[in-house]
Design an enzyme around this catalytic site. Structure first.
Site, PDB file in Angstrom:
ATOM      1  N   ASN A  29     -14.485 -36.309 -26.370  1.00 51.39           N
ATOM      2  CA  ASN A  29     -14.237 -34.930 -25.936  1.00 51.39           C
ATOM      3  C   ASN A  29     -13.156 -34.345 -26.834  1.00 51.39           C
ATOM      4  O   ASN A  29     -11.990 -34.702 -26.708  1.00 51.39           O
ATOM      5  CB  ASN A  29     -13.789 -34.945 -24.465  1.00 51.39           C
ATOM      6  CG  ASN A  29     -13.413 -33.561 -23.954  1.00 51.39           C
ATOM      7  OD1 ASN A  29     -13.627 -32.559 -24.647  1.00 51.39           O
ATOM      8  ND2 ASN A  29     -12.852 -33.505 -22.763  1.00 51.39           N
ATOM      9  N   HIS A 113     -14.620 -31.186 -15.716  1.00 48.55           N
ATOM     10  CA  HIS A 113     -13.448 -31.869 -16.288  1.00 48.55           C
ATOM     11  C   HIS A 113     -12.199 -31.364 -15.562  1.00 48.55           C
ATOM     12  O   HIS A 113     -12.131 -30.196 -15.174  1.00 48.55           O
ATOM     13  CB  HIS A 113     -13.347 -31.574 -17.795  1.00 48.55           C
ATOM     14  CG  HIS A 113     -12.353 -32.449 -18.489  1.00 48.55           C
ATOM     15  ND1 HIS A 113     -10.993 -32.223 -18.396  1.00 48.55           N
ATOM     16  CD2 HIS A 113     -12.512 -33.559 -19.241  1.00 48.55           C
ATOM     17  CE1 HIS A 113     -10.360 -33.171 -19.089  1.00 48.55           C
ATOM     18  NE2 HIS A 113     -11.251 -33.996 -19.600  1.00 48.55           N
ATOM     19  N   GLU A 115      -9.472 -30.476 -16.592  1.00 45.18           N
ATOM     20  CA  GLU A 115      -8.835 -29.312 -17.221  1.00 45.18           C
ATOM     21  C   GLU A 115      -9.579 -28.023 -16.853  1.00 45.18           C
ATOM     22  O   GLU A 115      -8.999 -26.942 -16.931  1.00 45.18           O
ATOM     23  CB  GLU A 115      -8.756 -29.538 -18.746  1.00 45.18           C
ATOM     24  CG  GLU A 115      -7.665 -30.560 -19.074  1.00 45.18           C
ATOM     25  CD  GLU A 115      -7.904 -31.387 -20.311  1.00 45.18           C
ATOM     26  OE1 GLU A 115      -8.709 -30.998 -21.163  1.00 45.18           O
ATOM     27  OE2 GLU A 115      -7.256 -32.451 -20.438  1.00 45.18           O
ATOM     28  N   GLU A 183     -11.980 -39.982 -14.445  1.00 41.03           N
ATOM     29  CA  GLU A 183     -10.791 -39.715 -15.254  1.00 41.03           C
ATOM     30  C   GLU A 183      -9.615 -39.390 -14.339  1.00 41.03           C
ATOM     31  O   GLU A 183      -9.485 -38.240 -13.875  1.00 41.03           O
ATOM     32  CB  GLU A 183     -11.028 -38.522 -16.190  1.00 41.03           C
ATOM     33  CG  GLU A 183     -12.118 -38.735 -17.205  1.00 41.03           C
ATOM     34  CD  GLU A 183     -11.938 -37.819 -18.420  1.00 41.03           C
ATOM     35  OE1 GLU A 183     -11.855 -38.345 -19.529  1.00 41.03           O
ATOM     36  OE2 GLU A 183     -11.862 -36.592 -18.238  1.00 41.03           O
ATOM     37  N   SER A 227      -6.576 -41.903 -21.719  1.00 36.69           N
ATOM     38  CA  SER A 227      -5.802 -42.710 -22.675  1.00 36.69           C
ATOM     39  C   SER A 227      -6.558 -43.939 -23.184  1.00 36.69           C
ATOM     40  O   SER A 227      -5.961 -44.998 -23.410  1.00 36.69           O
ATOM     41  CB  SER A 227      -4.443 -43.117 -22.073  1.00 36.69           C
ATOM     42  OG  SER A 227      -3.659 -41.960 -21.838  1.00 36.69           O
TER      43      SER A 227
HETATM   44  P1  13P Z   1      -7.277 -38.725 -23.589  1.00 34.85           P
HETATM   45  O1  13P Z   1      -8.207 -39.803 -24.110  1.00 34.85           O
HETATM   46  O2  13P Z   1      -6.603 -37.945 -24.679  1.00 34.85           O
HETATM   47  O3  13P Z   1      -6.346 -39.255 -22.555  1.00 34.85           O
HETATM   48  O4  13P Z   1      -8.210 -37.638 -22.840  1.00 34.85           O
HETATM   49  C1  13P Z   1      -9.103 -38.067 -21.877  1.00 34.85           C
HETATM   50  C2  13P Z   1      -9.982 -36.938 -21.512  1.00 34.85           C
HETATM   51  O5  13P Z   1      -9.572 -35.998 -20.865  1.00 34.85           O
HETATM   52  C3  13P Z   1     -11.374 -36.990 -21.996  1.00 34.85           C
HETATM   53  O6  13P Z   1     -12.172 -36.059 -21.341  1.00 34.85           O
END
Ligand code: 13P
Length: 265
Positions: A29, A113, A115, A183, A227
């Site tokens: 992503n 997601h 976000e 996540e 991560s």
């Molecule tokens: P990171 O791998 O940077 O922690 O992000 C995870 C993520 O939000 C993938 O959708």
């Protein structure tokens, strides 16, 4: 009908569940990162992972989907959008429809997601409608769920995951036509992935829900995200029930993403 036995207990008590013989999915992503010059990263990933034992999907920003689809034509790497609208077209300034993503060469789409849920206030019911729109356009949705730190510390993780699953999956959803990404919000972009036990417990909750909802049908991929990097990918991908990884930061560089793809094999 016999449902597979799934434990929602700890790493020690988790039972082995039937996994379909599909390749793990390694998804990158890119979030709001990547200019035209970044197409080189995608072509390098595709070239160096041609023999990979993984389904590789890159989710670039909308602006790069068309060119990336062109650049990766004929390769094993699939392309996805990071969101889509519920409608196919209309007066929705700034939005992109699932049909538009498919038209540009995307085969997948990330939905729900954290976000989008937290920054854009997307509720589960909206995510469910987006899932329907994605399927109608022929896209494979990767539906993201996960608890915040506050929810985990309040002992609400299981409730949050079950509520998100129940309300983000549309009623007419058929299994195997979608994927779930677990996540934990607090593990995203922090450099600290969830512990083995936390991941195994969450995945067991998800699998139990899916087993009841889609009795007897093959399970979709359940990805872990938060991560994931070149160093921890091999270990995380080996955890019980994990069918792949959703990678943010470490997917932006070919070197680190290729190591994660390699770890899947
Ligand atoms: P990171 O791998 O940077 O922690 O992000 C995870 C993520 O939000 C993938 O959708």
């Amino acid at each position: 009908m016999n449902l597979p036995k799934i434990s929602t207990g700890t790493a020690q008590s988790a039972e082995r569940v039937h996994m379909p013989q599909t390749l793990p999915m390694i998804a990158g992503n890119w979030k709001m990162n990547g200019l035209k010059a970044s197409l080189e990263v995608a072509t390098a990933i595709a070239a160096a992972s041609a023999e990979a034992r993984a389904d590789v999907v890159i989710f670039p920003p909308f602006t790069l989907i068309g060119q990336m689809a062109e650049a990766l034509k004929g390769s094993h790497v699939s392309i996805g959008g990071q969101d889509c609208h519920t409608e196919t077209h209309g007066a929705y300034t700034g939005d992109i429809s699932a049909a538009m993503l498919a038209d540009m060469g995307a085969s997948h789409v990330l939905l729900g997601h954290s976000e989008r849920r937290l920054v854009h206030g997307e509720a589960c019911a909206l995510v469910a409608r987006k899932v329907q729109a994605a399927l109608k356009a022929g896209l494979e949705p990767v539906i993201c769920i996960g608890e915040t730190l506050e929810q985990r510390l309040s002992g609400l993780t299981t409730d949050v995951l079950l509520n998100q699953l129940r309300d983000s999956l549309p009623d007419d959803l058929e299994t195997a036509s979608f994927h779930i990404a677990y996540e934990p919000v607090w593990a995203i972009g922090t450099g600290h992935s969830a512990s083995d036990e936390q991941i195994i417990e969450a995945v067991a909750v998800i699998r139990k829900f899916l087993s009841h909802r889609f009795a007897g049908a093959p399970h979709p991929h359940i990805l872990y995200g938060g991560s994931v990097n070149a160093e921890n990918a091999g270990h995380l991908l080996g955890l019980e029930g994990i069918g792949g990884a959703l990678v943010g930061g470490a997917s932006l560089k070919a070197e680190s993403f290729l190591k994660i793809i390699e770890a899947a094999g």
